[in-house]
Design an enzyme around this catalytic site. Structure first.
Site, PDB file in Angstrom:
ATOM      1  N   ASP A   1       0.874  -1.158   0.000  1.00 44.89           N
ATOM      2  CA  ASP A   1       0.000   0.000   0.000  1.00 44.89           C
ATOM      3  C   ASP A   1       0.932   1.236   0.000  1.00 44.89           C
ATOM      4  OD1 ASP A   1      -2.462   1.529   0.657  1.00 44.89           O
ATOM      5  OD2 ASP A   1      -1.393   1.873   2.533  1.00 44.89           O
TER       6      ASP A   1
ATOM      7  N   ASP B   1      -0.091   5.190   0.806  1.00 43.99           N
ATOM      8  CA  ASP B   1      -0.361   6.151   1.888  1.00 43.99           C
ATOM      9  C   ASP B   1      -0.377   5.436   3.236  1.00 43.99           C
ATOM     10  OD1 ASP B   1      -0.819   8.356   0.151  1.00 43.99           O
ATOM     11  OD2 ASP B   1      -2.888   7.763  -0.148  1.00 43.99           O
TER      12      ASP B   1
ATOM     13  N   GLY C   1      -7.500   3.927   3.098  1.00 45.53           N
ATOM     14  CA  GLY C   1      -7.611   2.934   2.028  1.00 45.53           C
ATOM     15  C   GLY C   1      -8.849   3.070   1.159  1.00 45.53           C
TER      16      GLY C   1
ATOM     17  N   ARG D   1     -11.520   8.427  -2.839  1.00 43.40           N
ATOM     18  CA  ARG D   1     -11.806   9.833  -2.520  1.00 43.40           C
ATOM     19  C   ARG D   1     -13.312  10.085  -2.378  1.00 43.40           C
ATOM     20  NH1 ARG D   1      -9.307  13.483  -6.905  1.00 43.40           N
ATOM     21  NH2 ARG D   1      -7.583  12.072  -6.416  1.00 43.40           N
TER      22      ARG D   1
ATOM     23  N   SER E   1      -5.024   5.341  -4.229  1.00 43.85           N
ATOM     24  CA  SER E   1      -4.854   6.765  -4.538  1.00 43.85           C
ATOM     25  C   SER E   1      -4.624   7.046  -6.021  1.00 43.85           C
ATOM     26  CB  SER E   1      -3.678   7.336  -3.748  1.00 43.85           C
ATOM     27  OG  SER E   1      -3.473   8.683  -4.135  1.00 43.85           O
TER      28      SER E   1
ATOM     29  N   ASN F   1      -3.419   9.816  -6.813  1.00 42.74           N
ATOM     30  CA  ASN F   1      -2.210  10.651  -6.778  1.00 42.74           C
ATOM     31  C   ASN F   1      -0.930   9.823  -6.703  1.00 42.74           C
ATOM     32  OD1 ASN F   1      -3.292  13.459  -6.644  1.00 42.74           O
ATOM     33  ND2 ASN F   1      -4.332  12.645  -4.846  1.00 42.74           N
TER      34      ASN F   1
ATOM     35  N   ASP G   1      -1.859  -0.447   5.979  1.00 41.52           N
ATOM     36  CA  ASP G   1      -2.091   0.278   7.236  1.00 41.52           C
ATOM     37  C   ASP G   1      -3.585   0.453   7.496  1.00 41.52           C
ATOM     38  OD1 ASP G   1      -2.442   2.194   5.113  1.00 41.52           O
ATOM     39  OD2 ASP G   1      -2.472   3.738   6.670  1.00 41.52           O
TER      40      ASP G   1
HETATM   41  P1  B16 Z   1      -6.663  10.051  -3.564  1.00 42.88           P
HETATM   42  P2  B16 Z   1      -3.700   3.967  -0.021  1.00 42.88           P
HETATM   43  C1  B16 Z   1      -5.660   5.759  -0.117  1.00 42.88           C
HETATM   44  O1  B16 Z   1      -4.340   5.396  -0.397  1.00 42.88           O
HETATM   45  C2  B16 Z   1      -5.732   6.533   1.181  1.00 42.88           C
HETATM   46  O2  B16 Z   1      -5.457   5.685   2.287  1.00 42.88           O
HETATM   47  C3  B16 Z   1      -7.121   7.088   1.361  1.00 42.88           C
HETATM   48  O3  B16 Z   1      -7.176   7.864   2.549  1.00 42.88           O
HETATM   49  C4  B16 Z   1      -7.490   7.950   0.147  1.00 42.88           C
HETATM   50  O4  B16 Z   1      -8.811   8.440   0.260  1.00 42.88           O
HETATM   51  C5  B16 Z   1      -7.366   7.099  -1.124  1.00 42.88           C
HETATM   52  O5  B16 Z   1      -6.041   6.584  -1.208  1.00 42.88           O
HETATM   53  C6  B16 Z   1      -7.651   7.895  -2.368  1.00 42.88           C
HETATM   54  O6  B16 Z   1      -6.662   8.872  -2.478  1.00 42.88           O
HETATM   55  O7  B16 Z   1      -7.654  11.055  -3.126  1.00 42.88           O
HETATM   56  O8  B16 Z   1      -5.217  10.527  -3.507  1.00 42.88           O
HETATM   57  O9  B16 Z   1      -7.005   9.407  -4.892  1.00 42.88           O
HETATM   58  O10 B16 Z   1      -3.653   3.934   1.468  1.00 42.88           O
HETATM   59  O11 B16 Z   1      -4.585   2.912  -0.665  1.00 42.88           O
HETATM   60  O12 B16 Z   1      -2.323   4.043  -0.655  1.00 42.88           O
HETATM   61 MG    MG Z   2      -2.841   3.170   3.260  1.00 50.14          MG
END
Ligand code: B16
Ligand code: MG
Length: 215
Positions: A9, A11, A46, A49, A116, A118, A170
């Site tokens: 993962d 974030d 996880g 958005r 994400s 991003n 996480d």
């Molecule tokens: P974004 P991961 C997740 O990343 C985040 O934990 C989660 O809080 C967020 O809403 C999701 O990505 C979408 O992110 O807005 O940047 O597209 O933990 O799966 O790496």
């Molecule tokens: Mg995460």
């Protein structure tokens, strides 16, 4: 069957961006007059958005149209991007680089499996854009964690069966998704308390390839 690939993962596992998500949602909630705290934020780990926004809006006193929701999500993301703009390799979490290097050295594939959108921006910021054998992220999937889609895609992209992979997560949603995909899972950070995980550790500095190969 021994582990042949580790699916990380992003974030909250590789990098400290989880707190930036909290700050950006908090700012948006304050502007809208919606109650939001760290406990609610834990439910967003996880999760995509738009699904995160729906959770946050549970505390709103009015109904938002789809157009308004898109605008709020865009605004949150613009703020989030400002917060992660200055990310560097110094923001990589403890123990991450040593375990990644050790896995590479042992010929075990490494991939990113993140919800994400991003992800490319973040990997670029921390200098790991071309480091992983494969990346699967929020831009590639229809259903975010706890659905197993992103993990199964990452496994496919490194050419390994799910049962030969280990997910590192996480988020409770990520632990659930890995299990749903038939993949073993190491819970770190917030998921170190998850008793459904195959193995748990506070952070990756407590984990070696020997631990992984013994699963
Ligand atoms: P974004 P991961 C997740 O990343 C985040 O934990 C989660 O809080 C967020 O809403 C999701 O990505 C979408 O992110 O807005 O940047 O597209 O933990 O799966 O790496
Ligand atoms: Mg995460």
């Amino acid at each position: 069957m021994s582990i042949k690939a580790v699916l990380f993962d992003l974030d909250g596992v590789i990098v400290t961006t989880d707190d930036c998500h909290y700050q950006a949602w908090r700012h948006m909630a304050d502007e809208e007059g919606i109650y939001f705290d760290r406990q609610i934020n834990e439910r967003l780990r996880g999760v995509s958005r738009m699904e995160s926004l729906d959770i946050l809006l549970e505390r709103s006193h009015r109904v938002y149209s789809e157009v308004e929701k898109q605008a709020l999500a865009t605004k949150k993301n613009e703020h989030y991007k400002q917060l992660i703009h200055k990310l560097t390799a110094a923001d990589i979490l403890p123990g991450v680089m040593p375990i990644l290097e050790e896995l590479k050295h042992c010929g075990i594939k490494i991939a990113i499996a993140s919800s994400s959108k991003n992800t490319p921006l973040i990997l670029n910021g921390i200098g790991l854009a071309n480091y992983f054998d494969a990346v699967a992220d929020g831009n590639d999937i229809q259903k975010s964690k706890p659905d197993p889609e992103v993990f199964l895609l990452a496994a496919q992209r490194v050419g390994k069966l799910p049962e030969c992979c280990l997910v590192v997560e996480d988020a409770d949603a990520g632990v659930e998704g890995a299990i749903a995909g038939g993949i073993k899972v190491l819970g770190v950070g917030a998921a170190a308390k998850n008793n459904k995980a195959t193995l748990v550790a506070d952070d990756l500095s407590a984990i070696s390839v020997t631990n992984i190969l013994s699963l």
